[in-house]
Structures are given as C-alpha cells and as structure tokens.
Scaffold this motif. Structure first.
Motif, mmCIF file in Angstrom:
data_model
loop_
_atom_site.group_PDB
_atom_site.id
_atom_site.type_symbol
_atom_site.label_atom_id
_atom_site.label_comp_id
_atom_site.label_asym_id
_atom_site.label_seq_id
_atom_site.Cartn_x
_atom_site.Cartn_y
_atom_site.Cartn_z
ATOM 1 N N THR A 44 9.928 34.549 -91.017
ATOM 2 C CA THR A 44 10.985 34.377 -92.054
ATOM 3 C C THR A 44 11.031 33.082 -92.611
ATOM 4 O OG1 THR A 44 12.728 33.800 -90.480
ATOM 5 C CG2 THR A 44 12.334 36.320 -91.240
ATOM 6 N N ASN A 49 5.222 29.676 -98.123
ATOM 7 C CA ASN A 49 6.220 29.586 -99.120
ATOM 8 C C ASN A 49 6.306 27.882 -99.700
ATOM 9 O OD1 ASN A 49 8.870 29.172 -100.358
ATOM 10 N ND2 ASN A 49 9.551 30.808 -99.256
ATOM 11 N N LEU A 85 10.677 42.610 -94.494
ATOM 12 C CA LEU A 85 10.745 41.372 -95.274
ATOM 13 C C LEU A 85 10.523 41.825 -96.741
ATOM 14 C CD1 LEU A 85 8.800 38.582 -93.559
ATOM 15 C CD2 LEU A 85 11.271 39.354 -93.389
ATOM 16 N N ASP A 87 10.290 41.279 -100.851
ATOM 17 C CA ASP A 87 9.425 40.368 -101.522
ATOM 18 C C ASP A 87 9.967 40.621 -102.915
ATOM 19 O OD1 ASP A 87 7.556 38.730 -102.558
ATOM 20 O OD2 ASP A 87 5.928 40.330 -102.728
ATOM 21 N N ARG A 89 10.303 38.167 -105.283
ATOM 22 C CA ARG A 89 9.616 36.925 -106.031
ATOM 23 C C ARG A 89 9.603 37.372 -107.570
ATOM 24 N NH1 ARG A 89 7.756 36.325 -101.297
ATOM 25 N NH2 ARG A 89 6.914 34.409 -100.548
ATOM 26 N N PRO A 94 9.353 32.257 -104.857
ATOM 27 C CA PRO A 94 10.271 32.859 -103.943
ATOM 28 C C PRO A 94 11.716 32.366 -104.333
ATOM 29 C CG PRO A 94 9.283 31.193 -102.936
ATOM 30 C CD PRO A 94 8.372 31.481 -104.196
ATOM 31 N N GLU A 99 12.325 33.973 -96.197
ATOM 32 C CA GLU A 99 11.911 35.309 -96.790
ATOM 33 C C GLU A 99 13.117 36.323 -96.396
ATOM 34 O OE1 GLU A 99 9.219 36.131 -98.131
ATOM 35 O OE2 GLU A 99 8.552 33.942 -97.830
#
Length: 108
Positions: A44, A49, A85, A87, A89, A94, A99
C-alpha cells in the motif's frame, strides 16, 4: 457497539508481521485484507508511486494500510467478500502516496 460492525481504517505504518501490529491483529478484530483474500504481495506504500517517501525504508513496498473489523454485537459475524487496491489515478498520477484499500463487507 451495536448492530453494525466496528471498523478501523488506518495507515498504521507497520506491516502485518511486525510486533507493533500484534495487539490489533491478535485481538477480536479481523484483518479484512486477509479475510477478503487480498493479494498477499500487495504493497500500500509502493516505491513505484512517485509520491511515496523513499526514505521510509521500513514501510516502503509493504502493506501498512488496513481496514480492521469486529462485530458490533457479540455473536454476530463480519463477512468480508473481497479486498483489493483501487486504482483511482487521474491523468496517470496517484491521488496520494498510499494505495487505496477497498474491502466489501456484509454485516449480519
């Protein structure tokens, strides 16, 4: 306490196997990631990232964000259908350095 489960959703800055997590994970609460069959290799706080703090060497590339649950009333069950998780984005970036952890929980 009441008819609904009690939830704790938090960045706890420790991976599940660390001693700091024992009081929470060995108690009445369940780790919904494990119960919902989340990917055991998921992180996470991921070094991929661009917002993640690379200096957080004990947390980077580990699962340090949780949704813990326990029944609101003794004798009730907490059923976790899945954990994953998200996503979210936008434009390839992000929204956070972490996450987003998602769990589907059925109370009853």
């Amino acid at each position: 306490d009441g008819p609904l489960p009690v939830l704790l959703a938090a960045d706890l800055n420790a991976s599940p196997e660390t001693p700091q997590m024992s009081p929470l994970l060995d108690g009445p609460a369940i780790d919904t990631w494990v119960a919902g069959h989340g990917d055991p290799a998921a992180a996470t706080l991921c070094s991929a990232n661009p917002l993640a703090p690379r200096e957080a060497t004990q947390q980077i590339d580990r699962r340090i964000d949780y949704v813990l649950a326990r029944p609101g009333t003794a004798g009730q069950a907490v059923c976790v259908q899945r954990a994953f998780l998200a996503d979210p984005r936008a434009d390839g970036l992000p929204p956070s350095d972490h996450e987003a952890v998602v769990t589907d929980i059925v109370a009853g």
